[in-house]
Design a protein around this motif. Structure first.
Motif, PDB file in Angstrom:
ATOM      1  N   MET A   1     -11.754  11.201 -31.641  1.00  0.00           N
ATOM      2  CA  MET A   1     -11.658  11.893 -32.923  1.00  0.00           C
ATOM      3  C   MET A   1     -12.987  11.853 -33.662  1.00  0.00           C
ATOM      4  SD  MET A   1      -9.400   8.947 -34.786  1.00  0.00           S
ATOM      5  CE  MET A   1      -8.730   8.212 -33.317  1.00  0.00           C
ATOM      6  N   ARG A   2     -13.202  12.912 -34.439  1.00  0.00           N
ATOM      7  CA  ARG A   2     -14.425  12.995 -35.242  1.00  0.00           C
ATOM      8  C   ARG A   2     -14.122  13.780 -36.504  1.00  0.00           C
ATOM      9  NH1 ARG A   2     -19.381  16.574 -33.351  1.00  0.00           N
ATOM     10  NH2 ARG A   2     -17.813  18.110 -33.881  1.00  0.00           N
ATOM     11  N   LEU A   3     -14.619  13.281 -37.615  1.00  0.00           N
ATOM     12  CA  LEU A   3     -14.512  13.991 -38.883  1.00  0.00           C
ATOM     13  C   LEU A   3     -15.887  14.521 -39.255  1.00  0.00           C
ATOM     14  CD1 LEU A   3     -13.043  14.870 -41.453  1.00  0.00           C
ATOM     15  CD2 LEU A   3     -13.505  12.604 -42.408  1.00  0.00           C
ATOM     16  N   ALA A   4     -16.009  15.851 -39.318  1.00  0.00           N
ATOM     17  CA  ALA A   4     -17.210  16.511 -39.828  1.00  0.00           C
ATOM     18  C   ALA A   4     -16.766  17.113 -41.161  1.00  0.00           C
ATOM     19  CB  ALA A   4     -17.690  17.582 -38.864  1.00  0.00           C
ATOM     20  N   HIS A   5     -17.129  16.495 -42.262  1.00  0.00           N
ATOM     21  CA  HIS A   5     -16.524  16.784 -43.564  1.00  0.00           C
ATOM     22  C   HIS A   5     -16.420  18.261 -43.902  1.00  0.00           C
ATOM     23  CE1 HIS A   5     -15.853  12.671 -44.848  1.00  0.00           C
ATOM     24  NE2 HIS A   5     -16.969  12.378 -44.207  1.00  0.00           N
ATOM     25  N   ARG A   6     -17.432  19.057 -43.605  1.00  0.00           N
ATOM     26  CA  ARG A   6     -17.354  20.497 -43.931  1.00  0.00           C
ATOM     27  C   ARG A   6     -16.419  21.256 -43.005  1.00  0.00           C
ATOM     28  NH1 ARG A   6     -23.534  21.237 -45.399  1.00  0.00           N
ATOM     29  NH2 ARG A   6     -23.402  20.419 -47.495  1.00  0.00           N
ATOM     30  N   GLN A   7     -16.445  20.905 -41.704  1.00  0.00           N
ATOM     31  CA  GLN A   7     -15.617  21.610 -40.729  1.00  0.00           C
ATOM     32  C   GLN A   7     -14.224  21.013 -40.589  1.00  0.00           C
ATOM     33  OE1 GLN A   7     -18.689  20.335 -39.864  1.00  0.00           O
ATOM     34  NE2 GLN A   7     -19.961  22.112 -39.444  1.00  0.00           N
ATOM     35  N   GLY A   8     -14.018  19.833 -41.124  1.00  0.00           N
ATOM     36  CA  GLY A   8     -12.744  19.145 -40.922  1.00  0.00           C
ATOM     37  C   GLY A   8     -12.829  18.241 -39.712  1.00  0.00           C
ATOM     38  N   GLY A   9     -11.677  17.868 -39.204  1.00  0.00           N
ATOM     39  CA  GLY A   9     -11.648  16.913 -38.113  1.00  0.00           C
ATOM     40  C   GLY A   9     -11.153  17.518 -36.820  1.00  0.00           C
ATOM     41  N   THR A  10     -11.583  16.906 -35.729  1.00  0.00           N
ATOM     42  CA  THR A  10     -11.149  17.327 -34.408  1.00  0.00           C
ATOM     43  C   THR A  10     -10.661  16.100 -33.650  1.00  0.00           C
ATOM     44  OG1 THR A  10     -12.793  19.091 -34.340  1.00  0.00           O
ATOM     45  CG2 THR A  10     -11.885  18.388 -32.221  1.00  0.00           C
ATOM     46  N   VAL A  11      -9.542  16.278 -32.965  1.00  0.00           N
ATOM     47  CA  VAL A  11      -9.035  15.248 -32.061  1.00  0.00           C
ATOM     48  C   VAL A  11      -8.940  15.870 -30.679  1.00  0.00           C
ATOM     49  CG1 VAL A  11      -7.126  13.709 -31.478  1.00  0.00           C
ATOM     50  CG2 VAL A  11      -7.667  14.142 -33.883  1.00  0.00           C
TER      51      VAL A  11
ATOM     52  N   LYS B   1       2.395  15.810 -38.981  1.00  0.00           N
ATOM     53  CA  LYS B   1       2.034  14.425 -39.317  1.00  0.00           C
ATOM     54  C   LYS B   1       0.722  14.335 -40.088  1.00  0.00           C
ATOM     55  CE  LYS B   1       5.450  12.612 -36.869  1.00  0.00           C
ATOM     56  NZ  LYS B   1       6.575  11.915 -37.481  1.00  0.00           N
ATOM     57  N   ALA B   2      -0.203  15.288 -39.833  1.00  0.00           N
ATOM     58  CA  ALA B   2      -1.550  15.223 -40.428  1.00  0.00           C
ATOM     59  C   ALA B   2      -1.684  16.029 -41.718  1.00  0.00           C
ATOM     60  CB  ALA B   2      -2.576  15.711 -39.402  1.00  0.00           C
ATOM     61  N   LYS B   3      -0.602  16.624 -42.199  1.00  0.00           N
ATOM     62  CA  LYS B   3      -0.710  17.542 -43.350  1.00  0.00           C
ATOM     63  C   LYS B   3      -1.214  16.875 -44.625  1.00  0.00           C
ATOM     64  CE  LYS B   3       4.025  17.235 -44.946  1.00  0.00           C
ATOM     65  NZ  LYS B   3       5.333  17.383 -44.421  1.00  0.00           N
ATOM     66  N   ASN B   4      -1.068  15.553 -44.759  1.00  0.00           N
ATOM     67  CA  ASN B   4      -1.506  14.874 -45.980  1.00  0.00           C
ATOM     68  C   ASN B   4      -2.915  14.284 -45.878  1.00  0.00           C
ATOM     69  OD1 ASN B   4       0.876  15.452 -47.380  1.00  0.00           O
ATOM     70  ND2 ASN B   4       1.906  13.676 -46.487  1.00  0.00           N
ATOM     71  N   LEU B   5      -3.604  14.540 -44.779  1.00  0.00           N
ATOM     72  CA  LEU B   5      -4.994  14.073 -44.677  1.00  0.00           C
ATOM     73  C   LEU B   5      -5.878  14.929 -45.579  1.00  0.00           C
ATOM     74  CD1 LEU B   5      -5.233  13.452 -40.818  1.00  0.00           C
ATOM     75  CD2 LEU B   5      -5.054  11.720 -42.628  1.00  0.00           C
ATOM     76  N   LYS B   6      -7.036  14.364 -45.994  1.00  0.00           N
ATOM     77  CA  LYS B   6      -7.924  15.043 -46.944  1.00  0.00           C
ATOM     78  C   LYS B   6      -8.564  16.312 -46.386  1.00  0.00           C
ATOM     79  CE  LYS B   6      -9.209  10.715 -49.166  1.00  0.00           C
ATOM     80  NZ  LYS B   6     -10.287   9.754 -49.370  1.00  0.00           N
ATOM     81  N   HIS B   7      -8.711  16.398 -45.088  1.00  0.00           N
ATOM     82  CA  HIS B   7      -9.342  17.552 -44.439  1.00  0.00           C
ATOM     83  C   HIS B   7      -8.367  18.172 -43.464  1.00  0.00           C
ATOM     84  CE1 HIS B   7     -12.682  14.907 -45.668  1.00  0.00           C
ATOM     85  NE2 HIS B   7     -13.340  16.027 -45.867  1.00  0.00           N
ATOM     86  N   SER B   8      -8.668  19.393 -43.036  1.00  0.00           N
ATOM     87  CA  SER B   8      -7.841  19.975 -41.976  1.00  0.00           C
ATOM     88  C   SER B   8      -8.329  19.404 -40.640  1.00  0.00           C
ATOM     89  CB  SER B   8      -7.934  21.503 -41.990  1.00  0.00           C
ATOM     90  OG  SER B   8      -9.236  21.910 -41.657  1.00  0.00           O
ATOM     91  N   TRP B   9      -7.380  19.191 -39.760  1.00  0.00           N
ATOM     92  CA  TRP B   9      -7.667  18.621 -38.458  1.00  0.00           C
ATOM     93  C   TRP B   9      -7.106  19.525 -37.384  1.00  0.00           C
ATOM     94  CZ3 TRP B   9      -9.968  13.894 -36.988  1.00  0.00           C
ATOM     95  CH2 TRP B   9     -10.470  13.124 -38.058  1.00  0.00           C
ATOM     96  N   ASN B  10      -7.790  19.586 -36.233  1.00  0.00           N
ATOM     97  CA  ASN B  10      -7.222  20.323 -35.111  1.00  0.00           C
ATOM     98  C   ASN B  10      -7.187  19.419 -33.888  1.00  0.00           C
ATOM     99  OD1 ASN B  10      -9.559  20.937 -33.266  1.00  0.00           O
ATOM    100  ND2 ASN B  10     -10.332  21.908 -35.117  1.00  0.00           N
TER     101      ASN B  10
END
Length: 158
Positions: free
Chosen positions: A69-79, A13-22
């Motif tokens: 959830m948090r987006l840290a632009h360099r590291q990507g996002g974490t949920v 579901k998250a593959k089209n987000l601008k950053h990688s998320w875990n």
């Protein structure tokens, strides 16, 4: 709960987000108290529960799932995810049991979560409504005394 299944569906579901998320489960997150810089999303779903003491099973349409959830632009996002538990009304001192959520409802949760990420972390105005979960036929009333979400004051059914 099966982390691999949740992660597989979330990644799809998250593959089209601008950053990688875990995605990771975290039993320590506190509803309505995200850490500084984190955003919260709480969603209701249906699930089944099994008592580990007497093997009683019951369905519930009032299972709260908390996402921080948090987006840290360099590291990507974490949920971080925590599904709130229930315990058996028939057993004294019954332990809180984790819900079993169907893949269909996990998929709906993840779809709604990605929408919330886009709104809360990317400031996108989607103007869409959340997709409803697939409910179960439940023949007994909600039991606030056996619902972790009610005990924490976040269950709207209490």
């Amino acid at each position: 709960m099966e982390l691999a299944e949740w992660t597989r569906i979330f990644n799809k579901k998250a593959k089209n987000l601008k950053h990688s998320w875990n995605l990771k489960f975290d039993e320590n997150i506190v509803p309505d108290k995200p850490n500084p810089g984190w955003k919260q999303y709480i969603r209701n779903t249906s699930a089944r529960f099994d008592c580990s003491m007497c093997s009683r099973e019951w369905p519930s349409n009032w299972v709260k799932v908390v996402f921080h959830m948090r987006l840290a632009h360099r590291q990507g996002g974490t949920v971080k995810v925590r599904a709130l538990r229930q315990n058996c009304k028939n057993c004294d001192d019954a332990p809180m049991e984790d819900p079993t959520i169907t893949p269909e409802n996990i998929s709906i949760l993840m779809e709604n979560l990605v929408e919330k990420i886009r709104i809360k972390c990317y400031n996108q105005n989607l103007g869409k409504k959340s997709r409803p979960f697939r409910s179960f036929d439940v023949n007994s009333p909600h039991e606030p005394d056996h619902c972790e979400a009610c005990m924490k004051g976040i269950c709207t059914r209490n």
